[in-house]
Design a protein around this motif. Structure first.
Motif, PDB file in Angstrom:
ATOM      1  N   GLY A  23       9.110  -2.332   2.607  1.00 23.67           N
ATOM      2  CA  GLY A  23       8.540  -3.677   2.557  1.00 23.67           C
ATOM      3  C   GLY A  23       9.528  -4.718   3.027  1.00 23.67           C
ATOM      4  N   MET A  51       4.630 -10.065   1.141  1.00 27.07           N
ATOM      5  CA  MET A  51       4.309  -8.689   0.788  1.00 27.07           C
ATOM      6  C   MET A  51       2.825  -8.489   0.536  1.00 27.07           C
ATOM      7  SD  MET A  51       7.281  -7.085  -1.579  1.00 27.07           S
ATOM      8  CE  MET A  51       7.042  -8.297  -2.868  1.00 27.07           C
ATOM      9  N   SER A  54       1.207  -7.311   3.923  1.00 25.46           N
ATOM     10  CA  SER A  54       1.588  -5.961   4.336  1.00 25.46           C
ATOM     11  C   SER A  54       1.055  -4.915   3.361  1.00 25.46           C
ATOM     12  CB  SER A  54       3.113  -5.854   4.447  1.00 25.46           C
ATOM     13  OG  SER A  54       3.735  -6.167   3.223  1.00 25.46           O
ATOM     14  N   SER A  55       1.074  -5.227   2.074  1.00 26.81           N
ATOM     15  CA  SER A  55       0.593  -4.274   1.067  1.00 26.81           C
ATOM     16  C   SER A  55      -0.920  -4.120   1.117  1.00 26.81           C
ATOM     17  CB  SER A  55       1.010  -4.722  -0.342  1.00 26.81           C
ATOM     18  OG  SER A  55       2.410  -4.778  -0.456  1.00 26.81           O
ATOM     19  N   SER A  59      -2.706  -0.669   1.651  1.00 29.66           N
ATOM     20  CA  SER A  59      -3.605  -0.164   0.617  1.00 29.66           C
ATOM     21  C   SER A  59      -4.903   0.356   1.216  1.00 29.66           C
ATOM     22  CB  SER A  59      -3.926  -1.273  -0.395  1.00 29.66           C
ATOM     23  OG  SER A  59      -2.771  -1.655  -1.102  1.00 29.66           O
ATOM     24  N   GLY A 161       9.794  -6.180  -3.989  1.00 31.51           N
ATOM     25  CA  GLY A 161       8.569  -5.430  -4.213  1.00 31.51           C
ATOM     26  C   GLY A 161       8.644  -4.431  -5.346  1.00 31.51           C
ATOM     27  N   THR A 163       9.149  -1.397  -5.188  1.00 30.08           N
ATOM     28  CA  THR A 163       8.427  -0.178  -4.819  1.00 30.08           C
ATOM     29  C   THR A 163       9.025   1.098  -5.411  1.00 30.08           C
ATOM     30  OG1 THR A 163       7.637  -1.162  -2.757  1.00 30.08           O
ATOM     31  CG2 THR A 163       7.667   1.237  -2.867  1.00 30.08           C
ATOM     32  N   MET A 186       1.080   0.918  -3.362  1.00 32.88           N
ATOM     33  CA  MET A 186       0.642  -0.113  -2.427  1.00 32.88           C
ATOM     34  C   MET A 186      -0.435  -0.982  -3.051  1.00 32.88           C
ATOM     35  SD  MET A 186       2.221  -0.364   0.372  1.00 32.88           S
ATOM     36  CE  MET A 186       2.103  -0.165   2.111  1.00 32.88           C
ATOM     37  N   ILE A 189       1.139  -3.397  -5.706  1.00 31.54           N
ATOM     38  CA  ILE A 189       1.914  -4.517  -5.180  1.00 31.54           C
ATOM     39  C   ILE A 189       1.015  -5.685  -4.768  1.00 31.54           C
ATOM     40  CG2 ILE A 189       3.453  -5.236  -3.299  1.00 31.54           C
ATOM     41  CD1 ILE A 189       4.729  -2.513  -3.388  1.00 31.54           C
ATOM     42  N   VAL A 190      -0.229  -5.406  -4.381  1.00 36.28           N
ATOM     43  CA  VAL A 190      -1.132  -6.472  -3.922  1.00 36.28           C
ATOM     44  C   VAL A 190      -1.305  -7.567  -4.977  1.00 36.28           C
ATOM     45  CG1 VAL A 190      -3.493  -7.018  -3.226  1.00 36.28           C
ATOM     46  CG2 VAL A 190      -2.334  -5.040  -2.238  1.00 36.28           C
TER      47      VAL A 190
END
Length: 254
Positions: A23, A51, A54-55, A59, A161, A163, A186, A189-190
């Motif tokens: 990320g 983010m 991108s997430s 997803s 993030g 992650t 993923m 993270i949204v």
């Protein structure tokens, strides 16, 4: 003019991030603060909000590939959003110089967690995997909420993030395979990025024009960079994945 320069640099950074599959929020924070001189609070809010985009795209891809446990992602993500929203307000009380080295420390920890995740994954390869914890009962909800609250708080406070931490939590506490952990992360993270970004915006630390420049640059670069991932030896790719957040941490300390 500076926003054009930001977009150009983010395009180059996106090539690296797309290559290693990261990320890169920590690297974005480092570039915005050290190279372009943005206040670290603004950099944190911008990186976290970036983010979300991108997430979200990641997803959708993971969902179509069947790499996601929706209920697990929803519970962890909801708890993470609460943690990110609350902690994004806390960051305004931390002096910039302190927040800089604290974020740097978190990035180093993220790199170590990523290395541990890879070692854990390698250890499980070839062995019989435990079944994922059933998505019901007090143990499931308590574990999922704990993962979300802890990682969401880290994300909101430091603009990262989280992650590797989310994936480790999903694997160690909920028994997900690496494939399911990657896809579900993923999804998690949204809402974390959305809530954290909104939190920074509410306290005046999110620059919308800067956000657009960062998102355009990184997403275009990531799209191209991802095409080189399969063209290098696995050991080189894994090394770059671990070094990337640590390099961002080092830049922050300059």
């Amino acid at each position: 003019m500076m926003l054009v320069e930001v977009a150009a640099v983010m395009l180059l950074l996106g090539l690296l991030l797309g290559f290693v599959g990261a990320g890169g929020s920590g690297f974005i924070i480092a570039i915005l603060t050290v190279v372009f001189g943005y206040p670290i609070h603004t950099a944190l809010g911008t990186a976290l909000a970036a983010m979300f985009f991108s997430s979200l795209s990641g997803s959708v891809s993971h969902y179509r590939e069947g790499n996601m446990m929706l209920k697990t992602g929803a519970v962890v993500g909801a708890a993470g959003a609460i943690g990110a929203w609350v902690s994004s307000g806390w960051s305004s009380y931390i002096p910039e110089n302190h927040l800089g080295w604290m974020t740097s420390g978190m990035l180093f920890s993220s790199g170590l967690a990523l290395w541990f995740r890879m070692a854990y994954q390698a250890k499980r390869t070839g062995n019989q995997h435990n079944s994922p914890l059933q998505s019901r009962g007090m143990k499931f909800y308590a574990s999922a909420a704990a993962i979300g609250l802890v990682t969401g708080t880290l994300s909101g406070l430091f603009g990262i993030g989280s992650t590797p931490f989310i994936q480790l939590g999903l694997m160690l506490l909920l028994g997900l395979s690496m494939r399911l952990a990657a896809g579900t992360t993923m999804m998690v993270i949204v809402p974390i990025a959305l809530a954290g970004g909104a939190g920074y915006y509410s306290v005046g630390y999110l620059d919308i024009q800067l956000l657009v420049a960062v998102v355009v640059g990184t997403m275009l670069g990531s799209y191209v960079g991802a095409k080189f991932t399969k063209r290098v030896p696995a050991i080189m790719l894994k090394t770059c994945m671990v070094i990337t957040p640590m390099l961002g941490a080092t830049i922050l300390l300059i």
